[in-house]
Design an enzyme around this catalytic site. Structure first.
Site, short mmCIF file in Angstrom:
data_model
loop_
_atom_site.label_atom_id
_atom_site.label_comp_id
_atom_site.label_asym_id
_atom_site.label_seq_id
_atom_site.Cartn_x
_atom_site.Cartn_y
_atom_site.Cartn_z
N TYR A 277 -1.83 -0.78 11.40
CA TYR A 277 -1.91 -1.05 9.96
C TYR A 277 -0.59 -0.79 9.16
O TYR A 277 0.05 -1.57 8.21
CB TYR A 277 -3.10 -0.35 9.21
CG TYR A 277 -3.20 -0.64 7.79
CD1 TYR A 277 -3.50 -1.70 7.23
CD2 TYR A 277 -2.88 0.63 7.02
CE1 TYR A 277 -3.47 -1.75 5.98
CE2 TYR A 277 -2.96 0.62 5.62
CZ TYR A 277 -3.20 -0.70 5.03
OH TYR A 277 -3.27 -0.60 3.54
N SER B 144 0.98 -1.30 -0.10
CA SER B 144 0.08 0.10 0.02
C SER B 144 0.96 1.32 0.06
O SER B 144 2.07 0.92 0.29
CB SER B 144 -1.00 0.03 1.17
OG SER B 144 -1.40 1.22 1.51
#
Length: 271
Positions: free
Chosen positions: A144, A131
């Site tokens: 995360y 990501s």
């Protein structure tokens, strides 16, 4: 015919990638916990596999099935993952561990299981879906972002380690994509930190996630993955999707404090 395994294939990027790889001529195995959600893939002739990346036995049996049926595995797309948000103080350590189990250790275990077959073939592609969150950071996203930073570092080490065996390791860094990810992240965020000391930050970030809806379609990332898989000498990283490149550019050129201020200002605009 070359064989590909795509995890997290029941929706979003994984589903689109399974279809795109099939269209590119690959025999595709689509893996997810919910086989019932992959009926449309099965109808296309894609082989669906029930696999939970937190359950070692299901990963072992899934790879064994692929080898038994196809005799090889050429591409592993580690796409399974989710976003768990909340103030670091509020998130139970059990949830932090689970976030790592899904986003990092499941990915790592599948690399362990597929690498011997790729070495024996003398070729293979491992595609780890990270990501832009593996390069940037947000308030209330400590767990995360930690997982995605870990995926980036693991992938870099693997790239050097596996190069002598003809195995390429590629990192995909999506920006904002129209998937279930944001909804899950917001639900976790508000459940964890929607009240108490971090409530105002949680509400602002939830609003930012909910209103920043101009994401790219999952097919944008699927197309990039196929391009990387088909490339004779793929790039080490591909950033794609809404705002991915501009945000990563700003992260590279701005000092930490300036990036902090820019990001907090952006969240306040959406709040």
């Amino acid at each position: 015919m070359k064989v590909a395994l795509v995890t997290g294939a029941s929706s979003g990027i994984g589903e689109s990638t399974a279809v795109a790889l099939q269209d590119a001529g690959y025999t595709v195995y689509a893996a997810a916990r919910r086989v019932d959600r992959m009926s449309s893939l099965a109808a296309r002739g894609i082989k669906v596999v029930k696999m939970d990346v937190t359950d070692d036995s299901s990963m072992v049996s899934g790879i064994a099935q692929i080898i038994d049926e196809s005799g090889r595995i050429d591409v592993l797309v580690n796409n399974a993952g989710y976003g768990s948000y909340g103030a670091f103080e509020d998130v139970p350590l059990s949830e932090g561990r689970y976030q790592f189990e899904v986003n990092v250790f499941g990915l790592a275990r599948l690399v362990q299981l597929t690498t011997p077959h790729m070495r024996a073939q003398g070729s293979g592609k491992i595609v780890n879906v990270s990501s832009i969150g593996g390069k940037i950071y947000e308030p209330l996203g400590g767990w995360y972002h930690s997982t995605k930073f870990a995926v980036e570092g693991l992938s870099d080490s693997l790239r050097l380690e596996l190069k002598p065996f003809g195995i390429d390791v590629v990192v995909i860094e999506p920006g904002a994509i129209k998937t279930e990810w944001a909804g899950i992240a917001v639900d976790n965020l508000m459940k964890t930190s929607g009240s108490g000391a971090y409530a105002s930050q949680a509400k602002a970030l939830a609003s930012f996630f909910s209103r920043a809806t101009d994401g790219s379609e999952p097919s944008v990332i699927a197309d990039v993955i196929v391009r990387a898989v088909k490339a004779r000498r793929p790039r080490t990283r591909y950033a794609a999707g809404y705002l991915a490149r501009p945000i990563l550019f700003l992260r590279r050129v701005l000092p930490d404090r300036a990036f902090d201020a820019m990001f907090l200002s952006m969240i306040r605009r959406f709040a």
